[in-house]
Design an enzyme around this catalytic site. Structure first.
Site, PDB file in Angstrom:
ATOM      1  CD  GLN A  75     -65.918 -17.818 -40.283  1.00 26.15           C
ATOM      2  OE1 GLN A  75     -64.862 -17.286 -39.942  1.00 26.15           O
ATOM      3  NE2 GLN A  75     -67.014 -17.776 -39.537  1.00 26.15           N
ATOM      4  CB  THR A  81     -65.822 -17.102 -32.527  1.00 25.06           C
ATOM      5  OG1 THR A  81     -66.921 -16.926 -31.613  1.00 25.06           O
ATOM      6  CG2 THR A  81     -65.029 -15.798 -32.605  1.00 25.06           C
ATOM      7  CG  ASP A 106     -57.170 -10.760 -31.595  1.00 30.79           C
ATOM      8  OD1 ASP A 106     -57.089 -11.791 -30.899  1.00 30.79           O
ATOM      9  OD2 ASP A 106     -58.124  -9.960 -31.521  1.00 30.79           O
ATOM     10  CD  GLU A 155     -68.974 -12.276 -26.740  1.00 28.44           C
ATOM     11  OE1 GLU A 155     -68.274 -11.250 -26.876  1.00 28.44           O
ATOM     12  OE2 GLU A 155     -68.483 -13.390 -26.485  1.00 28.44           O
ATOM     13  CG  HIS A 366     -15.551   8.514 -51.355  1.00 29.79           C
ATOM     14  ND1 HIS A 366     -15.416   8.803 -50.021  1.00 29.79           N
ATOM     15  CD2 HIS A 366     -14.309   8.188 -51.798  1.00 29.79           C
ATOM     16  CE1 HIS A 366     -14.149   8.669 -49.671  1.00 29.79           C
ATOM     17  NE2 HIS A 366     -13.464   8.286 -50.725  1.00 29.79           N
ATOM     18  CG  ASN A 380      -9.855   2.428 -55.082  1.00 28.33           C
ATOM     19  OD1 ASN A 380      -9.926   2.430 -53.860  1.00 28.33           O
ATOM     20  ND2 ASN A 380     -10.086   3.513 -55.806  1.00 28.33           N
ATOM     21  NE  ARG A 443      -9.714  13.114 -69.012  1.00 29.71           N
ATOM     22  CZ  ARG A 443      -8.958  12.485 -68.117  1.00 29.71           C
ATOM     23  NH1 ARG A 443      -9.481  11.506 -67.388  1.00 29.71           N
ATOM     24  NH2 ARG A 443      -7.690  12.830 -67.948  1.00 29.71           N
TER      25      ARG A 443
END
EC number: 2.7.7.23
Length: 455
Positions: A75, A81, A106, A155, A366, A380, A443
């Site tokens: 539309q 409507t 709605d 209305e 963790h 693991n 390391r």
């Protein structure tokens, strides 16, 4: 020859009272657009003979239902409507419909059974509509009767007691059944001579009465399921009713829901008998919770799969992820899209997965990030492990082999492969592939010196 009845949903309005940038029919109820609930109510009755008139932000409405088989009619100008019905009329007629049921987009509480009952009562009428009786009719259109016969729908803002008499408490519920060949001659006669300057579908009632057509108003008492949603307060009330209805449905199907008044479940979610949910909890989208699975309180799931025997501990966030049988997630875990946990895998607190797979029995208990990674069976992953998957331009994959052990606080810089059975020493930054059954340490060597004290 059997008659053909279709349905038309009016969903083109702005919904100005919602004070939102979204079209009203896209306002969220349990994580779904409000319009989806109307589709769910009508599709069992009308199947493919279902059209939706869209207008305001039409592209946004289309996008919300992308990939689904819906027929949309645009539309271009939202002139009321009645104008929406005129915009769709060509397609309705081309489909060979004998009748069309018109419903506002709605009305998320609308039950399929109510529409089915209405159809039976409306089949002999040219124009039929549903009515409600409310102690406070508010802004709804008033039903005018004379000797119980319908005269018009007026209305609220146009109601004039000098013309129609004392204002009634019977209102128009906004659901119509129209015989196509009868209404076709009335549509061109709709005008916008009213305070809103719009073309009202309700004016078809007065026009049909003037033509001595068969017009009926089907009285539905005070059924709250027929009321529309016009503002945030009504949206919240409707969502509460939908939430309670869905929770009760699953409880009746032998799903154990603790504190159901605090649990929010999408209408697209599927819960198997024997699943257990603790509130407060939110389960959205097409999530699936299997029997003997447990989802604890304060969890948020969307499009998640939780397999049989799996446990999701509190405060976990799972989106577009798969949790396999007998897996354990959380507390405080986050599974992002593409995360997959195979049978018996474990993800603990403050672990995040994204496009990653934990194979059978693998563990990341963790403080870990697994992105674009595959972790082999039984591997693991130590606390503080990070898969460094992004180089600033591209994403890269990390592969961790079966039975590998990654020491705490390690960084695996992708693309990289850690071989099966290998061990990565804690605190390592791994930038090169590690062969099977190897020990990798990357390391700085520890240096210990005597402490210097101030003199």
């Amino acid at each position: 020859m059997a008659s053909i009845t279709g349905a038309l949903i009016l969903a083109a309005g702005k919904g100005t009272r919602m004070h939102s940038d979204k079209p009203k029919v896209l306002q969220s109820i349990l994580g779904e657009p409000m319009l989806r609930f109307v589709y769910d109510a009508l599709e069992p009755l009308f199947g493919g003979n279902l059209w939706t008139v869209i207008g305001h932000k039409a592209d946004m409405v289309r996008e919300a239902f992308k990939g689904e088989d819906h027929r949309f009619v645009v539309q271009e100008k939202q002139l009321g409507t009645g104008h929406a019905l005129q915009a769709a009329w060509g397609e309705l007629k081309a489909a060979g419909l004998d009748r069309v049921v018109v419903v506002n987009g709605d009305t998320p509480l609308l039950p399929t059974s109510t529409v089915a009952t209405f159809l039976k009562e409306a089949m002999d009428a040219d124009v039929a509509f549903m009515t409600l009786t409310l102690p406070d009719p508010g802004a709804y259109g008033r039903v005018v009767r004379h000797n119980r016969r319908v005269v018009a729908i007026v209305e609220a803002k146009d109601y004039d007691e000098t013309l129609y008499g004392p204002e009634p408490d019977e209102i128009n519920a906004g659901i119509y059944c129209l015989r196509m060949d009868a209404v076709e001659k009335l549509l061109p006669r709709l005008t916008n001579a009213n305070k809103s300057g719009e073309y009202y579908i309700t004016d078809l009632v007065g026009l049909a009465v003037a033509e001595r057509m068969d017009v009926i108003g089907v009285e539905c008492g005070q059924d709250p399921n027929l009321l529309g949603v016009n503002d945030p307060a009504e949206l919240i009330r409707s969502e509460a009713l939908v939430r309670a209805r869905i929770a009760l449905n699953w409880i009746e199907k032998r799903v154990l829901i603790h504190a159901p008044e605090t649990v929010r479940i999408s209408p697209r979610a599927v819960l198997e008998p024997g699943a257990e949910i603790y509130g407060p909890c939110e389960i959205y989208g097409a999530s699936r919770i299997a029997r003997a699975a447990v989802v604890h309180s304060h969890c948020w799931l969307r499009d998640a799969v939780v397999a049989e025997g799996a446990t999701v501990h509190p405060f976990s966030h799972v989106e577009k992820a798969e949790i396999g049988p007998d897996c354990v997630v959380g507390p405080y875990a986050r599974l992002r899209p593409g995360a997959v946990m195979e049978e018996g895998a474990r993800v603990g607190n403050f672990v995040e997965m994204k496009k990653a797979r934990l194979c059978k029995g693998a563990k990341a208990n963790h403080l870990t990030y697994l992105g674009d990674a595959e972790v082999g069976p039984g591997a693991n992953i130590g606390a503080g492990t990070i898969t460094c998957n992004y180089d600033g331009v591209h994403k890269h994959k990390t592969v961790i082999g079966e039975g590998a052990f990654i020491g705490s606080n390690s960084a695996l810089v992708a693309p990289v492969t850690i071989g099966a059975g290998s061990l990565v020493g804690a605190g390592s930054v791994i930038t090169k592939d590690v062969p099977d059954d190897s020990l990798a340490i990357a390391r700085g060597r520890q240096t210990t010196l005597p402490r210097r004290r101030n003199s």
